[in-house]
Write a protein that holds these residues in place. Sequence first.
Motif, PDB file in Angstrom:
ATOM      1  N   GLY A  62      -1.857  11.363  25.548  1.00  0.00           N
ATOM      2  CA  GLY A  62      -2.656  10.579  26.487  1.00  0.00           C
ATOM      3  C   GLY A  62      -2.952  11.390  27.726  1.00  0.00           C
ATOM      4  O   GLY A  62      -2.298  12.395  27.982  1.00  0.00           O
ATOM      5  N   ALA A  63      -3.922  10.912  28.490  1.00  0.00           N
ATOM      6  CA  ALA A  63      -4.367  11.643  29.678  1.00  0.00           C
ATOM      7  C   ALA A  63      -3.302  11.590  30.771  1.00  0.00           C
ATOM      8  O   ALA A  63      -2.310  10.868  30.653  1.00  0.00           O
ATOM      9  N   ASN A  64      -3.514  12.329  31.846  1.00  0.00           N
ATOM     10  CA  ASN A  64      -2.619  12.296  32.999  1.00  0.00           C
ATOM     11  C   ASN A  64      -2.541  10.876  33.531  1.00  0.00           C
ATOM     12  O   ASN A  64      -3.556  10.192  33.635  1.00  0.00           O
ATOM     13  N   GLY A  65      -1.308  10.456  33.821  1.00  0.00           N
ATOM     14  CA  GLY A  65      -1.133   9.132  34.416  1.00  0.00           C
ATOM     15  C   GLY A  65      -1.160   7.984  33.419  1.00  0.00           C
ATOM     16  O   GLY A  65      -1.101   6.822  33.818  1.00  0.00           O
ATOM     17  N   ALA A  66      -1.226   8.288  32.135  1.00  0.00           N
ATOM     18  CA  ALA A  66      -1.317   7.233  31.113  1.00  0.00           C
ATOM     19  C   ALA A  66      -0.012   6.443  30.980  1.00  0.00           C
ATOM     20  O   ALA A  66      -0.017   5.307  30.507  1.00  0.00           O
ATOM     21  N   GLY A  67       1.098   7.059  31.377  1.00  0.00           N
ATOM     22  CA  GLY A  67       2.381   6.364  31.311  1.00  0.00           C
ATOM     23  C   GLY A  67       3.370   6.975  30.321  1.00  0.00           C
ATOM     24  O   GLY A  67       4.390   6.366  30.007  1.00  0.00           O
ATOM     25  N   LYS A  68       3.079   8.194  29.888  1.00  0.00           N
ATOM     26  CA  LYS A  68       3.945   8.839  28.887  1.00  0.00           C
ATOM     27  C   LYS A  68       5.338   9.122  29.448  1.00  0.00           C
ATOM     28  O   LYS A  68       6.346   8.794  28.826  1.00  0.00           O
ATOM     29  N   SER A  69       5.371   9.753  30.628  1.00  0.00           N
ATOM     30  CA  SER A  69       6.682  10.079  31.212  1.00  0.00           C
ATOM     31  C   SER A  69       7.443   8.814  31.572  1.00  0.00           C
ATOM     32  O   SER A  69       8.671   8.767  31.444  1.00  0.00           O
ATOM     33  N   THR A  70       6.723   7.804  32.006  1.00  0.00           N
ATOM     34  CA  THR A  70       7.387   6.538  32.345  1.00  0.00           C
ATOM     35  C   THR A  70       8.039   5.933  31.101  1.00  0.00           C
ATOM     36  O   THR A  70       9.155   5.405  31.168  1.00  0.00           O
TER      37      THR A  70
HETATM   38  P1  ATP Z   1       1.150  13.120  33.152  1.00  0.00           P
HETATM   39  O1  ATP Z   1       0.611  13.553  31.837  1.00  0.00           O
HETATM   40  O2  ATP Z   1       0.181  13.418  34.286  1.00  0.00           O
HETATM   41  O3  ATP Z   1       2.547  13.537  33.431  1.00  0.00           O
HETATM   42  P2  ATP Z   1       1.999  10.449  32.341  1.00  0.00           P
HETATM   43  O4  ATP Z   1       1.220   9.915  31.206  1.00  0.00           O
HETATM   44  O5  ATP Z   1       3.340  11.005  32.057  1.00  0.00           O
HETATM   45  O6  ATP Z   1       1.119  11.495  33.141  1.00  0.00           O
HETATM   46  P3  ATP Z   1       3.354   8.754  34.242  1.00  0.00           P
HETATM   47  O7  ATP Z   1       3.969   9.884  34.988  1.00  0.00           O
HETATM   48  O8  ATP Z   1       4.204   7.957  33.354  1.00  0.00           O
HETATM   49  O9  ATP Z   1       2.098   9.271  33.409  1.00  0.00           O
HETATM   50  O10 ATP Z   1       2.634   7.806  35.299  1.00  0.00           O
HETATM   51  C1  ATP Z   1       2.070   6.537  34.949  1.00  0.00           C
HETATM   52  C2  ATP Z   1       1.569   5.858  36.221  1.00  0.00           C
HETATM   53  O11 ATP Z   1       2.659   5.503  37.053  1.00  0.00           O
HETATM   54  C3  ATP Z   1       0.646   6.727  37.071  1.00  0.00           C
HETATM   55  O12 ATP Z   1      -0.386   5.937  37.559  1.00  0.00           O
HETATM   56  C4  ATP Z   1       1.548   7.201  38.192  1.00  0.00           C
HETATM   57  O13 ATP Z   1       0.814   7.419  39.359  1.00  0.00           O
HETATM   58  C5  ATP Z   1       2.517   6.055  38.337  1.00  0.00           C
HETATM   59  N1  ATP Z   1       3.819   6.532  38.800  1.00  0.00           N
HETATM   60  C6  ATP Z   1       4.636   7.393  38.174  1.00  0.00           C
HETATM   61  N2  ATP Z   1       5.779   7.611  38.870  1.00  0.00           N
HETATM   62  C7  ATP Z   1       5.661   6.866  39.989  1.00  0.00           C
HETATM   63  C8  ATP Z   1       6.478   6.643  41.138  1.00  0.00           C
HETATM   64  N3  ATP Z   1       7.678   7.227  41.240  1.00  0.00           N
HETATM   65  N4  ATP Z   1       6.015   5.812  42.085  1.00  0.00           N
HETATM   66  C9  ATP Z   1       4.806   5.210  41.986  1.00  0.00           C
HETATM   67  N5  ATP Z   1       3.998   5.364  40.932  1.00  0.00           N
HETATM   68  C10 ATP Z   1       4.396   6.179  39.954  1.00  0.00           C
END
Ligand code: ATP
Length: 236
Positions: free
Chosen positions: A35-43
């Motif tokens: 998924g794209a940046n910010g999609a929520g993968k790391s979360t």
């Molecule tokens: P990437 O590929 O850029 O690492 P991702 O898919 O892993 O992105 P996440 O890091 O899970 O995405 O972020 C999902 C959403 O939650 C994003 O909109 C991000 O801005 C938000 N987010 C992540 N961590 C925090 C935080 N500590 N406080 C506030 N918002 C957060």
Amino acid sequence: MLLEIENLDVHYGRIQALHGISLSVGEGEIVALIGANGAGKSTTMRAISGLRRPSTGRITFGGEDITKMRPDRRVVAGICQAPEGRGIFSGMTVQENLFMGAYTRKRGAQLNADLDHVYMLFPRLKERRRQPGGTLSGGEQQMLAIGRALMSRPKLLLLDEPSMGLAPMLIAQIFQIILEIRDQGTTILLVEQNAQQALSRADRAYVMETGSITREGTGADLLVDPAVRDAYLGVA
Ligand code: ATP
């Protein structure tokens, strides 16, 4: 299923990062989250390792509800996350870093056998075993993070962007090692920006967009899915 996530919502303060995510990982599978940046993968990974509490939903591991379990208990239960390239102890030697991965286990013959196994997967780490972790190259630190996670003998290995910052040759090598780790009995859930590599190696994959799962299927099916090709593989 080894890991099952049902209807997970995760918030950061007032920001909702995950909207009703459901996914599962079967024993012996490699499952990719793309998924794209910010999609929520790391979360999603943080929710599984216990670093972020969901506001609603349920996570079960090996049939046990772990939604409220502390992160360290999850490591003992068999879930281990190798963070993206960083998170190693820079002042400790490579070998000390690897032993830190096994902090929940007793020292002994089995631990030494596991160390040999990690050195077999990553001969470069063996050459550098007395060197401080902080002096390794980015790619070597990535290997060390994976090796350290393996030392806890996880049932489920979580890999966040294992190919991040690696040269193309090394990316192929890392994925080869991921396949070997799976073949030796460890289940793997990985997050990848490199959708091409991830889908061609994964048994199954999920596509995430703005906090939801929008597609799922076998890696092979998603590789030829026009919408996935268009959005993530740079081919129309
Ligand atoms: P990437 O590929 O850029 O690492 P991702 O898919 O892993 O992105 P996440 O890091 O899970 O995405 O972020 C999902 C959403 O939650 C994003 O909109 C991000 O801005 C938000 N987010 C992540 N961590 C925090 C935080 N500590 N406080 C506030 N918002 C957060």
